[in-house]
Design a protein around this motif. Structure first.
Motif, PDB file in Angstrom:
ATOM      1  N   GLU A 252       0.474  20.642 -65.248  1.00  0.00           N
ATOM      2  CA  GLU A 252      -0.657  21.138 -66.113  1.00  0.00           C
ATOM      3  C   GLU A 252      -1.957  20.491 -65.543  1.00  0.00           C
ATOM      4  OE1 GLU A 252      -2.217  20.706 -70.718  1.00  0.00           O
ATOM      5  OE2 GLU A 252      -0.305  19.917 -70.209  1.00  0.00           O
ATOM      6  N   GLN A 255      -3.127  22.890 -62.827  1.00  0.00           N
ATOM      7  CA  GLN A 255      -3.479  23.861 -63.579  1.00  0.00           C
ATOM      8  C   GLN A 255      -4.878  23.884 -63.906  1.00  0.00           C
ATOM      9  OE1 GLN A 255      -0.536  24.737 -66.055  1.00  0.00           O
ATOM     10  NE2 GLN A 255       0.884  25.816 -64.786  1.00  0.00           N
ATOM     11  N   ARG A 259      -8.776  25.430 -62.863  1.00  0.00           N
ATOM     12  CA  ARG A 259      -9.568  26.089 -63.644  1.00  0.00           C
ATOM     13  C   ARG A 259     -10.872  25.499 -63.871  1.00  0.00           C
ATOM     14  NH1 ARG A 259      -4.558  27.155 -66.605  1.00  0.00           N
ATOM     15  NH2 ARG A 259      -5.251  25.722 -68.148  1.00  0.00           N
ATOM     16  N   PRO A 276      -0.740  25.884 -55.678  1.00  0.00           N
ATOM     17  CA  PRO A 276      -2.229  26.148 -56.189  1.00  0.00           C
ATOM     18  C   PRO A 276      -3.088  26.300 -54.943  1.00  0.00           C
ATOM     19  CG  PRO A 276      -1.263  24.830 -57.689  1.00  0.00           C
ATOM     20  CD  PRO A 276      -0.345  24.875 -56.583  1.00  0.00           C
TER      21      PRO A 276
END
Length: 381
Positions: A252, A255, A259, A276
């Motif tokens: 997480e 992620q 962003r 990623p």
């Protein structure tokens, strides 16, 4: 007319003699008879003689093919990673892999339930070494020390037996834990250089970290640093006051960091950051002084698993060049096998002046005490 007859006959005789002499050629010399061709019947190619050890392994492989499948409880084989491994392994041996993903702590409890009910589902565990060691402590594993691929430990960057000399837990991948920054929010030269830099007020409200009450990243990142004298409990208390965004763990974290929800993640791994980064996420690992934490990912064969031979063959294959390639290429990581190619993205590759490692025991008394102090007393979670 008669006076011309004799000279004419003489001329004809001489001409005939001359023509016969010119047309006569010596008889050809016969060519020597060819020597008889000696041919020998093709010699049969004898099969290489197998040692008793090689014969025993062939029997394991044959039994594994009859089992036809192997079930893996895995933390890291998500998405394309698990698909690539399963495809390559099935092409090699004709054995299917069923991957069930989750967190290590969840699998420990699940395996205990399966053991109590005498209905084991998993054949193998893949994930963090501390969790694999705990599964061994619960009496849920068997030794894989005799696998052919790990017979020569010098073939590896680090010995597969580092977590467990008995071979119940085998390390098949190594990596460094490090903070990560969002490169759109943190420009080169602005990132922290030391662990103490994280206490700077400029980072307050800009960091992300796994919630210590549900994730072991606090232990994994800071326990080795505390044992090495790099940080202490006062440092961790001050860190907890930096208005950190708490998450379920490093997946997480990557992620949210990608962003741009926060500028810096305190904890990250190549395992969770590689995909990623390869997909274009603006994140980069940073090196910290005076030391950084290193760890590994391990395998453990489950005691009483329904497909024990397939589990052995899968474990062995993962230590070969072919198995390492199938694992490392989609995951974007480096190899534990010397000479094997590295697929670690440059943005996840950090150079540490000093590495410290955590002991494999995750739930020993001292570690539990450390985690409880951080969770309850320092951070109020």
């Amino acid at each position: 007319m008669k006076r011309f007859l004799f000279p004419g006959l003489l001329f004809v005789a001489i001409l005939s003699f001359f023509l016969v002499a010119c047309s006569t050629t010596p008889a050809p010399v016969p060519a020597p008879a060819p020597e008889p061709r000696v041919t020998s019947a093709p010699q049969p190619v004898s099969a290489p003689t197998l040692t008793a050890e090689q014969k025993a392994w062939e029997e394991v492989v044959a039994a594994a093919k009859k089992e036809g499948t192997v079930t893996v409880y895995s933390y890291g084989w998500r998405g394309d990673i698990g698909t690539n491994i399963a495809k390559a392994f099935e092409q090699k041996y004709g054995i299917k892999i069923e991957v069930i993903t989750g967190r290590g702590s969840e699998f420990i409890e699940r395996l205990k339930v399966e053991q109590r009910n005498s209905r084991m589902v998993a054949d193998m565990f893949e994930g963090g070494t501390p969790h694999a060691v705990n599964i061994k402590k619960a009496g849920l594993t068997i030794s894989s020390a005799g696998l052919p691929a790990i017979k020569d430990v010098n073939a590896f960057v680090a010995s597969p037996f580092t977590p467990d000399p008995e071979g119940h837990v085998l390390a098949y991948n190594i990596f460094v834990y490090s903070p990560y920054v969002n490169t759109n929010l943190v420009k080169p030269g602005e990132e922290p250089k030391t662990w103490k830099d994280l206490l700077d007020p400029k980072w307050k409200g800009k960091m992300i970290f796994g919630n210590a009450s549900i994730s072991m990243v606090v232990y994994m990142q800071f326990w080795p640093l505390k044992a090495a004298g790099v940080v202490d409990m006062d440092y961790l208390k001050a860190l907890g006051n930096q208005d950190i965004m708490w998450t379920t763990g490093s997946v997480e974290d990557m992620q949210r960091l990608s962003r741009g929800e926060r500028a810096l993640s305190i904890f990250g791994t190549p395992v969770d950051s590689a995909l990623p980064i390869l997909n274009g996420a603006p994140i980069r690992a940073i090196s910290m002084e005076p030391a950084m934490t290193a760890s590994d990912i391990s395998l453990a064969a489950i005691k009483g698993g329904p497909h024990p031979n397939a589990a052995k063959v899968l474990q062995n294959w993962l230590f070969t060049a072919e198995g390492q390639m199938a694992h490392n290429q989609p995951r974007g990581t480096s190899s534990i096998l010397k000479g094997a190619p590295s697929f670690l993205p440059a943005a996840a590759d950090v150079k540490a002046s000093r590495l410290v490692t955590s002991p494999p025991e995750l739930l020993d008394d001292e570690a539990k005490s450390f985690n409880e102090k951080v969770v309850a007393k320092l951070w109020g979670q």
